[in-house]
Design a protein around this motif. Structure first.
Motif: not given
Length: 288
Positions: A13, A102, A109, A117
């Motif tokens: 991701s 992020y 996340h 994260v």
């Protein structure tokens, strides 16, 4: 055996899967985001029912749907046995780059619900390790910009020579009716002599040879066209290099019937000769 290419975009991701999917969509792929892997065989069958042309497919599958990790090998084998040449593009980046992304986007996340994260990234690496081993190619996007990622995806998937040309839409318009909001570049040609004030030319438009000849034969127009074409010859390749696949060039005069129409039509052979796909439209030609 099907000749349709099937790309699975997967990986960590925040590593650039969505950006890569947009690149492929611009290049003509049929893109689906977050499709459950178990539905892939049926989805591919549906894309070929009742159509003459089926585009290549790119499917984003990742940790948002964790069920795919249980039986992905069986599903991939089934798809291949049905004649689809599956390629797996795996995207990753180092922890520093992922954490920074992020932080910049302020997104959560998908595995960092109770943990932070960094812990979510570590857990995701562990879960995706087996799928990574099946990858056709692995992209490390740690130091890449969006444009750099685009270039790598195009080079890997299509090859440089397969890159689609820039589509240039040349649009005439009248300032009287407002600026076209979709424009990337706007040029004002109201400085040129106006055929509206020539009685025999007034009812005609820039699509008529008499009007077009009157406009183009003006010394100011000839000078403008020469400089304008030189500028476009310089600019447009850079737009394509930076990821632009569709550009709208708007040319405006007072009413959008004479000067702007003539110049838009005059640019058609020039742009086509430079290797661009050209679309011409005249927004206000029937007004006034």
């Amino acid at each position: 055996m099907s000749r349709k290419r099937v790309l699975i975009l997967t990986g960590l991701s925040g590593s650039g899967k969505s950006s890569a999917a947009r690149v492929l969509e611009d290049e003509g792929f049929f893109v689906v985001d977050n499709l459950p892997l178990a539905l892939l065989p049926r989805f591919l069958q549906l894309t070929e029912q009742g159509v003459r042309f089926t585009p290549d497919v790119a499917v984003v599958i990742d940790i948002r749907n964790r069920d795919f990790l249980a039986d992905y090998e069986t599903t991939l084998q089934q798809v291949r046995e049905e004649g689809y040449p599956v390629e797996i593009l795996f995207f990753e980046a180092n922890d520093e780059a992922l954490i920074r992304r992020y932080s910049e986007t302020r997104r959560r996340h998908p595995l960092a619900r109770q943990e932070g994260v960094p812990e979510g990234i570590a857990r995701e690496r562990q879960l995706m390790a087996g799928f990574k081993r099946l990858a056709t190619v692995v992209f490390d996007t740690s130091g890449l910009t969006v444009h750099g990622l685009r270039d790598q995806v195009l080079e890997t998937v299509l090859g440089r020579s397969s890159k689609m040309p820039l589509v240039v839409k040349v649009q005439s318009f009248g300032f009287r009716y407002g600026l076209p909001i979709e424009s990337d570049l706007v040029f004002d040609v109201r400085f040129l002599p106006n055929p509206h004030f020539i009685e025999e030319l007034r009812p005609l438009t820039g699509l008529n040879s008499e009007v077009r000849e009157y406009v183009v034969q003006q010394p100011a127009c000839r000078d403008f066209l020469a400089k304008f074409q030189d500028m476009l010859k310089f600019l447009l390749p850079y737009y394509r290099q930076e990821g632009k696949s569709y550009l709208t060039l708007s040319i405006g005069c007072t009413g959008g019937r004479h000067r702007s129409v003539s110049l838009a039509e005059e640019l058609r052979p020039f742009l086509a000769g430079q290797g661009f796909v050209v679309e011409i439209s005249h927004r206000d030609i029937d007004k006034g």
